[in-house]
Design a protein around this motif. Structure first.
Motif, PDB file in Angstrom:
ATOM      1  N   ASP A 183       0.832  -1.212   0.000  1.00  0.00           N
ATOM      2  CA  ASP A 183       0.000   0.000   0.000  1.00  0.00           C
ATOM      3  C   ASP A 183       0.861   1.256   0.000  1.00  0.00           C
ATOM      4  N   VAL A 184       1.917   1.255   0.801  1.00  0.00           N
ATOM      5  CA  VAL A 184       2.812   2.414   0.853  1.00  0.00           C
ATOM      6  C   VAL A 184       3.531   2.583  -0.478  1.00  0.00           C
TER       7      VAL A 184
ATOM      8  N   MET B  47      10.170  -4.877  -6.841  1.00  0.00           N
ATOM      9  CA  MET B  47       9.182  -4.079  -6.118  1.00  0.00           C
ATOM     10  C   MET B  47       9.048  -2.677  -6.706  1.00  0.00           C
ATOM     11  N   HIS B  48       9.967  -2.326  -7.593  1.00  0.00           N
ATOM     12  CA  HIS B  48       9.907  -1.026  -8.253  1.00  0.00           C
ATOM     13  C   HIS B  48       8.606  -0.864  -9.037  1.00  0.00           C
ATOM     14  N   ALA B  49       7.950  -1.981  -9.343  1.00  0.00           N
ATOM     15  CA  ALA B  49       6.680  -1.916 -10.077  1.00  0.00           C
ATOM     16  C   ALA B  49       5.634  -1.099  -9.317  1.00  0.00           C
ATOM     17  N   LEU B  50       5.704  -1.119  -7.978  1.00  0.00           N
ATOM     18  CA  LEU B  50       4.760  -0.331  -7.185  1.00  0.00           C
ATOM     19  C   LEU B  50       4.993   1.162  -7.406  1.00  0.00           C
ATOM     20  N   ARG B  51       6.236   1.550  -7.525  1.00  0.00           N
ATOM     21  CA  ARG B  51       6.594   2.948  -7.775  1.00  0.00           C
ATOM     22  C   ARG B  51       6.097   3.367  -9.157  1.00  0.00           C
ATOM     23  N   HIS B  52       6.212   2.456 -10.110  1.00  0.00           N
ATOM     24  CA  HIS B  52       5.722   2.725 -11.461  1.00  0.00           C
ATOM     25  C   HIS B  52       4.204   2.898 -11.447  1.00  0.00           C
ATOM     26  N   PHE B  53       3.539   2.041 -10.685  1.00  0.00           N
ATOM     27  CA  PHE B  53       2.081   2.146 -10.524  1.00  0.00           C
ATOM     28  C   PHE B  53       1.704   3.535 -10.015  1.00  0.00           C
ATOM     29  N   TYR B  54       2.405   3.988  -8.980  1.00  0.00           N
ATOM     30  CA  TYR B  54       2.117   5.280  -8.354  1.00  0.00           C
ATOM     31  C   TYR B  54       2.270   6.424  -9.340  1.00  0.00           C
ATOM     32  N   ALA B  55       3.418   6.469 -10.005  1.00  0.00           N
ATOM     33  CA  ALA B  55       3.676   7.573 -10.930  1.00  0.00           C
ATOM     34  C   ALA B  55       2.700   7.555 -12.096  1.00  0.00           C
ATOM     35  N   SER B  56       2.451   6.383 -12.648  1.00  0.00           N
ATOM     36  CA  SER B  56       1.562   6.283 -13.799  1.00  0.00           C
ATOM     37  C   SER B  56       0.145   6.699 -13.442  1.00  0.00           C
TER      38      SER B  56
END
Length: 226
Positions: A17-18, A156-165
């Protein structure tokens, strides 16, 4: 993302979630203490990370040596509250910045089952990639050593990509997104993270239609106006 979150062990679901809701890097997800959460100000203070220097874990400033404040969505704040009720923060002591640096201690929000810090290699191999496999995103097959295929896009960088996108797709200012992610150059944010989301085309149609409808009226086309 939500399928992966559901496949993670309960103690790690708030980490997803974070990551997806605030966009920190993996080491920054591992590093927050209780004082990182400002519920009243609805802000997450990204002030440290856990990184590995010559194989040794240390506390350090975020990448680039810059701290930052990130908007804390209500959902993520509630997820963190529930997590800390179920899994109490634990005081972890590590050197600061280098293996020879002074020892510092913080009450970390996210810890391993044994009560210590979350080790990146253990988490990636035993928690994150099995969750990806359970969600059907990578093959379940492992090699003779019990390891999954190594690929950057499986991190786990995929979560960061999710956020930015998600933020860019929602129309958030690129400079703000870059600031939230800790990028020095907004152009990097745009090049790496901007791509059409599944609903973008329909939103684009509605956006243009709304402009034309304000000018020409709901039931009249441009020919009538001319």
């Amino acid at each position: 993302m939500f399928a992966v979150r559901a496949a993670l062990a309960e103690r790690y679901q708030a980490m997803a979630d974070v990551g997806a809701g605030c966009g920190p890097r993996q080491g920054e997800v591992f590093g927050p203490a209780e004082d990182a959460i400002d519920v009243d100000g609805r802000t997450l203070h990204v002030v440290r990370q856990i990184k590995h220097v010559e194989g040794h874990p240390v506390f350090a400033l975020p990448k680039g040596g810059k701290t930052r404040d990130v908007p804390l969505p209500d959902y993520v704040a509630e997820s963190l509250r529930a997590h800390m009720d179920a899994f109490k923060p634990v005081e972890i002591t590590l050197p600061w910045d280098t293996p020879e640096g002074p020892k510092v201690s913080f009450l970390l929000i996210f810890t391993a089952e044994q009560g210590g810090m979350v080790w990146r290699s253990n988490f990636n191999g035993k928690e994150w990639k099995p969750a990806l496999a359970a969600a059907g995103l990578i093959p379940e097959a492992v090699d003779e050593n019990g390891k999954y295929e190594s690929a950057r896009e499986h991190g786990m960088h995929a979560l960061r990509h999710f956020y930015a996108s998600a933020l860019l797709d929602a129309g958030e200012n690129i400079k703000a997104v870059s600031e939230y992610m800790g990028h020095a150059d907004p152009g990097l944010t745009l090049r790496v993270y901007s791509h059409p989301m599944p609903d973008s085309r329909e939103r684009a149609r509605r956006a243009i239609d709304s402009v034309f409808q304000r000018i020409f009226g709901e039931d009249h086309g441009p020919q009538t106006a001319q």
